[in-house]
Design an enzyme around this catalytic site. Structure first.
Site, PDB file in Angstrom:
ATOM      1  N   GLU A 140       2.140   1.662  -3.519  1.00 26.46           N
ATOM      2  CA  GLU A 140       1.084   2.164  -4.391  1.00 26.46           C
ATOM      3  C   GLU A 140       0.826   3.649  -4.132  1.00 26.46           C
ATOM      4  OE1 GLU A 140      -3.559   1.123  -5.616  1.00 26.46           O
ATOM      5  OE2 GLU A 140      -2.644   0.162  -3.865  1.00 26.46           O
ATOM      6  N   GLU A 147       0.832  -1.211   0.000  1.00 27.01           N
ATOM      7  CA  GLU A 147       0.000   0.000   0.000  1.00 27.01           C
ATOM      8  C   GLU A 147       0.865   1.260   0.000  1.00 27.01           C
ATOM      9  OE1 GLU A 147      -3.254   0.863   3.104  1.00 27.01           O
ATOM     10  OE2 GLU A 147      -4.215  -0.242   1.472  1.00 27.01           O
ATOM     11  N   CYS A 171     -10.997  -2.265  14.165  1.00 26.30           N
ATOM     12  CA  CYS A 171     -11.255  -3.705  14.281  1.00 26.30           C
ATOM     13  C   CYS A 171     -11.411  -4.165  15.718  1.00 26.30           C
ATOM     14  CB  CYS A 171     -10.128  -4.495  13.623  1.00 26.30           C
ATOM     15  SG  CYS A 171      -9.807  -4.052  11.906  1.00 26.30           S
TER      16      CYS A 171
END
Length: 567
Positions: free
Chosen positions: A280, A277, A503
């Site tokens: 990217e 990530e 989470c």
């Protein structure tokens, strides 16, 4: 500031939103089934009804505090009223309590016991309805629904999904998706937050426990597990340990006893996600590509973005989630090493997650490799806790064990994925040139941490000011997305987690034993981060070895999603 008299005692109030909050501040726990401080006031259950000194009754959750009020909370009249309400609820409720998933943790059951409701004088005139198990994540049993409306308001107020609502009136009233559809046919994003607030088992987790137990008992299977970061600080809630403690070592040990052949740490998969990530993100910045980049670790958020903002689909990172990346790596490793391992058994891959949406993610074709589903089953924290309880293993007495190699070592950056801001913080650690304690402290204090649903801050990268948003809760995501779509704001990176605070409060986490363990879980993950010798994902030698070996030339195949069928 003002004063009220509650049950003969003078009680001060300041900014409490309702009389119920003042009563609880006074140390009186009057019952409720439909009230949650983070949801809109509904006033459906009427259990919190109190009495003014003039005899008039009122719902304390919807009444504002006022100076000089004199109220009573537990007169014989009120106690009898609450008992009658519970009787009426139980009369139209499927009372198979001995075999119910929530038996012992059901709020309706607990209140009936607390108020000594020992008989139900009323007949049940509600028709029996089919159980909806069409969703891979959630099971909806309308026969156990008490129409408290908590799930509806959670889905609308906090998640902005509005997949369910109350239809019809009177005895025909039911919580359902629109037009009588099944949940699997609706706009549900599988986040499971409706299940978190459900006081009964009208909404429960679509369990894979029996299937996994069957695989563990099969001598022809080789069963491996990966454990997500947020699980380790929540599993103790159901097994008698301190809230927020890091119980990864104990969990690894008990999983081995249950029959798992290998137990790995998903922080390793999170490190892979950070590597991909971050790469990217930097590529999009340098090539003036599509920005802002949306993180793609949360499958509920990904589905929400696809459904609600399809025109911004290209902003989503192509990276798989840590679970999906790790699942692909484990299966490829087994393909290449099964002869060396002298193992001819069928591989069964199980992930242990805090999230119900992960059950849906493993079925999505863009998360498959070579057309094959990489992960066979997802167990939530709640499910694995139930498995441990079923076996009789004393979790508190088990000696910790380390995760298995070669995928048992992650970084501190990987472990904080379980809390909102953790993905962004790990990416910032990755792209920051320095690795000193001062460099890490500067990232921590940048604005990335904290429980706010929307956090906005800027960081400097090679002379460029990067504007970042960190979001948790899909209603907050919707607010940010509308601002992005309208051009009102510009960001370079947006992290979104569907569940409030991340989470750690996923739809598969324990909820029945403690109401406010969020702070302890956050502290537990940050403490684990501090105790990791490796702070940055790119400093993990096992990750680097994987890139130099098995991953070489396969990075996109194994670590990124195949969106060709959508683009």
């Amino acid at each position: 500031m003002g004063f009220m008299t509650i049950d003969g005692r003078r009680v001060e109030f300041t900014d409490e939103p309702n009389i119920l909050a003042v009563i609880r501040k006074a140390g009186i726990d009057i019952p409720t089934l439909c009230y949650h401080s983070k949801l809109s006031v509904y006033g459906a259950c009427r259990l919190c009804t109190c009495e003014y000194d003039n005899g008039r009754t009122f719902s304390s959750c919807s009444e504002k505090p006022a100076d000089g009020l004199v109220i009573y909370t537990n007169t014989p009249r009120l106690i009898n009223y609450r008992r009658t309400i519970l009787e009426l609820m139980l009369a139209s409720h499927d009372r198979d309590c001995t075999t119910c998933l929530r038996s012992g943790e059901c709020e309706l059951q607990n209140l009936a016991r607390r108020l000594s409701v020992k008989e139900v004088r009323f007949e049940n005139y509600r028709r029996h309805l089919p159980v909806d198990s069409s969703s891979p994540s959630i099971v909806r049993d309308p026969n156990k629904c008490i129409l408290c409306g908590d799930c509806v308001r959670m889905c609308e107020n906090v998640q902005k999904v509005s997949a369910i609502d109350i239809a019809n009136r009177g005895m025909k009233a039911i919580v359902t998706p629109a037009f009588g559809k099944n949940l699997g046919e609706s706009d549900c994003v599988n986040c499971g937050q409706c299940r978190v607030v459900c006081p009964t088992s009208a909404i429960s987790i679509h369990s894979a426990v029996s299937l996994v137990m069957k695989e563990l008992a099969d001598p022809d299977t080789y069963v491996v597990a990966q454990v997500a970061p947020a699980v380790r600080v929540a599993i103790g809630d159901m097994l008698g340990l301190n809230h927020g403690d890091n119980n990864m070592g104990k969990l690894v040990a008990v999983l081995h006893r249950l029959g798992f052949d290998e137990v790995y740490d998903t922080t390793y998969g999170a490190d892979l996600t950070v590597m991909e990530e971050a790469a990217e993100f930097l590529e999009r910045i340098r090539s003036h590509g599509t920005l802002p980049l949306f993180t793609s670790c949360c499958p509920a958020w990904v589905k929400f973005c696809e459904d609600r903002y399809p025109e911004l689909f290209d902003n989503l990172s192509t990276c798989r989630s840590p679970q999906a990346m790790f699942g692909a790596v484990i299966r490829q490793y087994y393909r290449e090493h099964r002869d060396q391992m002298k193992c001819k058994r069928r591989l069964v891959s199980v992930s242990i997650m805090p999230c119900t949406a992960k059950k849906a993610e493993i079925l999505r074709p863009e998360s498959h490799t070579f057309g094959e589903q990489d992960i066979d089953y997802v167990l939530t924290t709640t499910e694995i806790s139930a498995m441990i309880e079923r076996t009789g293993y004393r979790f508190d007495q088990i000696e910790p064990e380390a995760p298995d190699v070669p995928f048992g070592v992650g970084s501190g950056g990987g472990v904080i994925f379980g809390v909102t801001g953790g993905v962004t913080e790990a990416v910032l650690r990755r792209i920051t040139a320095g690795r000193s304690r001062q460099d890490m402290e500067a990232i921590k204090s940048s604005g990335v941490r904290g429980r706010d649903g929307i956090k906005e801050f800027t960081v400097n990268y090679e002379g460029h000011e990067l504007r970042i948003a960190v979001v948790s809760g899909l209603a907050n995501a919707d607010t940010v997305m509308q601002r992005v779509r309208s051009g009102e704001v510009h960001y370079d990176l947006i992290e979104v987690m569907a569940c409030p605070s991340g989470c750690i409060n996923g739809g598969g986490q324990p909820v029945g034993t403690v109401k406010s363990s969020t702070d302890q879980r956050i502290a537990g993950l940050y403490k684990a981060d501090v105790n990791y010798q490796i702070q940055r994902s790119n400093d993990n030698p096992l990750v680097i070895a994987l890139y130099d070996g098995m991953l070489k030339g396969r990075e996109h195949t194994l670590l990124h999603r195949n969106f060709s069928h959508k683009r």
